[in-house]
Design a protein around this motif. Sequence first.
Motif, PDB file in Angstrom:
ATOM      1  N   ILE A 212      19.699  10.077 -49.576  1.00 13.25           N
ATOM      2  CA  ILE A 212      19.197  11.026 -50.577  1.00 13.25           C
ATOM      3  C   ILE A 212      20.113  11.037 -51.797  1.00 13.25           C
ATOM      4  O   ILE A 212      19.654  11.075 -52.949  1.00 13.25           O
ATOM      5  CB  ILE A 212      19.079  12.441 -49.977  1.00 13.25           C
ATOM      6  N   PHE A 213      21.426  11.019 -51.564  1.00 10.03           N
ATOM      7  CA  PHE A 213      22.385  10.980 -52.670  1.00 10.03           C
ATOM      8  C   PHE A 213      22.182   9.715 -53.511  1.00 10.03           C
ATOM      9  O   PHE A 213      22.184   9.768 -54.753  1.00 10.03           O
ATOM     10  CB  PHE A 213      23.813  11.031 -52.123  1.00 10.03           C
ATOM     11  N   LEU A 214      21.980   8.576 -52.846  1.00 11.87           N
ATOM     12  CA  LEU A 214      21.785   7.316 -53.565  1.00 11.87           C
ATOM     13  C   LEU A 214      20.476   7.323 -54.342  1.00 11.87           C
ATOM     14  O   LEU A 214      20.404   6.801 -55.470  1.00 11.87           O
ATOM     15  CB  LEU A 214      21.817   6.147 -52.574  1.00 11.87           C
ATOM     16  N   ILE A 215      19.431   7.910 -53.762  1.00 10.54           N
ATOM     17  CA  ILE A 215      18.150   8.006 -54.461  1.00 10.54           C
ATOM     18  C   ILE A 215      18.285   8.861 -55.715  1.00 10.54           C
ATOM     19  O   ILE A 215      17.769   8.524 -56.783  1.00 10.54           O
ATOM     20  CB  ILE A 215      17.073   8.586 -53.525  1.00 10.54           C
ATOM     21  N   ALA A 216      19.001   9.975 -55.593  1.00  8.23           N
ATOM     22  CA  ALA A 216      19.227  10.836 -56.755  1.00  8.23           C
ATOM     23  C   ALA A 216      20.007  10.083 -57.838  1.00  8.23           C
ATOM     24  O   ALA A 216      19.715  10.219 -59.037  1.00  8.23           O
ATOM     25  CB  ALA A 216      19.974  12.097 -56.337  1.00  8.23           C
ATOM     26  N   PHE A 217      20.975   9.288 -57.424  1.00  6.87           N
ATOM     27  CA  PHE A 217      21.741   8.473 -58.373  1.00  6.87           C
ATOM     28  C   PHE A 217      20.813   7.510 -59.113  1.00  6.87           C
ATOM     29  O   PHE A 217      20.888   7.372 -60.343  1.00  6.87           O
ATOM     30  CB  PHE A 217      22.828   7.698 -57.619  1.00  6.87           C
ATOM     31  N   LEU A 218      19.930   6.833 -58.373  1.00  5.76           N
ATOM     32  CA  LEU A 218      18.970   5.924 -58.995  1.00  5.76           C
ATOM     33  C   LEU A 218      18.037   6.684 -59.946  1.00  5.76           C
ATOM     34  O   LEU A 218      17.642   6.162 -60.987  1.00  5.76           O
ATOM     35  CB  LEU A 218      18.148   5.200 -57.922  1.00  5.76           C
ATOM     36  N   TRP A 229      11.055  12.111 -55.899  1.00  4.44           N
ATOM     37  CA  TRP A 229      10.968  11.684 -54.499  1.00  4.44           C
ATOM     38  C   TRP A 229      12.082  12.320 -53.666  1.00  4.44           C
ATOM     39  O   TRP A 229      11.867  12.761 -52.544  1.00  4.44           O
ATOM     40  CB  TRP A 229      11.029  10.162 -54.429  1.00  4.44           C
ATOM     41  N   ALA A 230      13.291  12.389 -54.248  1.00  5.65           N
ATOM     42  CA  ALA A 230      14.423  13.004 -53.538  1.00  5.65           C
ATOM     43  C   ALA A 230      14.167  14.489 -53.296  1.00  5.65           C
ATOM     44  O   ALA A 230      14.436  15.012 -52.199  1.00  5.65           O
ATOM     45  CB  ALA A 230      15.703  12.812 -54.348  1.00  5.65           C
ATOM     46  N   LEU A 231      13.641  15.182 -54.302  1.00  8.53           N
ATOM     47  CA  LEU A 231      13.341  16.608 -54.141  1.00  8.53           C
ATOM     48  C   LEU A 231      12.258  16.827 -53.090  1.00  8.53           C
ATOM     49  O   LEU A 231      12.326  17.762 -52.288  1.00  8.53           O
ATOM     50  CB  LEU A 231      12.900  17.203 -55.482  1.00  8.53           C
ATOM     51  N   LEU A 232      11.252  15.949 -53.086  1.00 11.10           N
ATOM     52  CA  LEU A 232      10.180  16.060 -52.092  1.00 11.10           C
ATOM     53  C   LEU A 232      10.729  15.861 -50.683  1.00 11.10           C
ATOM     54  O   LEU A 232      10.375  16.607 -49.755  1.00 11.10           O
ATOM     55  CB  LEU A 232       9.087  15.039 -52.390  1.00 11.10           C
ATOM     56  N   LEU A 233      11.598  14.890 -50.516  1.00 11.78           N
ATOM     57  CA  LEU A 233      12.180  14.628 -49.201  1.00 11.78           C
ATOM     58  C   LEU A 233      13.083  15.777 -48.757  1.00 11.78           C
ATOM     59  O   LEU A 233      13.118  16.125 -47.572  1.00 11.78           O
ATOM     60  CB  LEU A 233      12.966  13.315 -49.218  1.00 11.78           C
ATOM     61  N   LEU A 234      13.797  16.378 -49.704  1.00  8.03           N
ATOM     62  CA  LEU A 234      14.608  17.558 -49.373  1.00  8.03           C
ATOM     63  C   LEU A 234      13.715  18.695 -48.890  1.00  8.03           C
ATOM     64  O   LEU A 234      14.055  19.415 -47.940  1.00  8.03           O
ATOM     65  CB  LEU A 234      15.407  18.001 -50.596  1.00  8.03           C
ATOM     66  N   PHE A 235      12.568  18.860 -49.547  1.00  6.36           N
ATOM     67  CA  PHE A 235      11.625  19.910 -49.164  1.00  6.36           C
ATOM     68  C   PHE A 235      11.050  19.655 -47.772  1.00  6.36           C
ATOM     69  O   PHE A 235      10.901  20.581 -46.959  1.00  6.36           O
ATOM     70  CB  PHE A 235      10.499  19.988 -50.198  1.00  6.36           C
ATOM     71  N   LEU A 236      10.736  18.383 -47.471  1.00  2.87           N
ATOM     72  CA  LEU A 236      10.151  18.035 -46.176  1.00  2.87           C
ATOM     73  C   LEU A 236      11.177  18.091 -45.046  1.00  2.87           C
ATOM     74  O   LEU A 236      10.817  18.261 -43.886  1.00  2.87           O
ATOM     75  CB  LEU A 236       9.520  16.639 -46.249  1.00  2.87           C
ATOM     76  N   GLY A 237      12.457  17.927 -45.392  1.00  2.14           N
ATOM     77  CA  GLY A 237      13.504  17.997 -44.378  1.00  2.14           C
ATOM     78  C   GLY A 237      14.181  16.658 -44.152  1.00  2.14           C
ATOM     79  O   GLY A 237      13.519  15.621 -44.108  1.00  2.14           O
TER      80      GLY A 237
END
Length: 276
Positions: A212-218, A229-237
């Motif tokens: 998730i950290f790497l995706i946010a960096f990208l 996409w990172a925010l959505l994945l954080l929301f989903l868990g």
Amino acid sequence: MKKYITPLILFCATVLTTLFAGALQQGINLLKEPFRIWEGYPFSLSIITILLGHEMGHYFASKAHRTKATLPYFIPAPSIIGTFGAFIKMKSPILTRKALIDIGAAGPLVGFFLSVAACIIGLRMSKIIPLTRGGEDFFVLGDSILFSLLVKLILGDIPAGYDVVLSPVAFAGWIGLFVTSMNLLPVGQLDGGHIAYALFGRFHSYISRTVIFLIAFLGIFYWYGWLVWALLLLFLGLDHPPVLFWENRLSLSRRIIGGVAFLIFIFTFVPAPFKF
């Protein structure tokens, strides 16, 4: 019969929206010539086949492991590809790590091979054209390692100042590879998350958060869509629910499947999928 009605309606709606998208990609003005929507069938047939293959891979793997699952739900959308993808719902828990790897990997593996086939067929129908020099912006698709290799193999070296205009079938293949890589991210309960949890157990949690950290960096430096996409994945868990029976050891064949899935992720991942 009720369990078939909703998936069938959504499937038919997605056929229409992908036909619409495929026709628009070919420059057809559907407001003036609505009956030409059927000319969008090369893209529609290709993307529907890839998405259906992916989800049916999950479905039949679930059946093989006696895990209850729904038929695929397609998501029609007014977008450049006419859909937001498809999914199936698990209606009973996955019992073992073996089942988790089989169910998690089956969809991406089937979708991957169908996408590669679409790319090979579609690239043969694509065109190499000179880029106009006038300062205007061009919408460009990013290349994964695999797609770059396929372009070089089928079309040869692209001269400087030229680019490839993908045919609708090749574009569907590109989308299929992109969707495969996104699903294979080892995060949460994505397909890659299932595989990572089956292979690494409690370490999945650390892997998930690192990715998730790497995706946010990208998302900050390459493509803003990764932030969404990172925010959505954080929301989903980011965590994965435990399986009911944790085997002491996974068979070599399942570990190989996990390794193959990881290699597919590496070769299909695109840091900047869309750019100008």
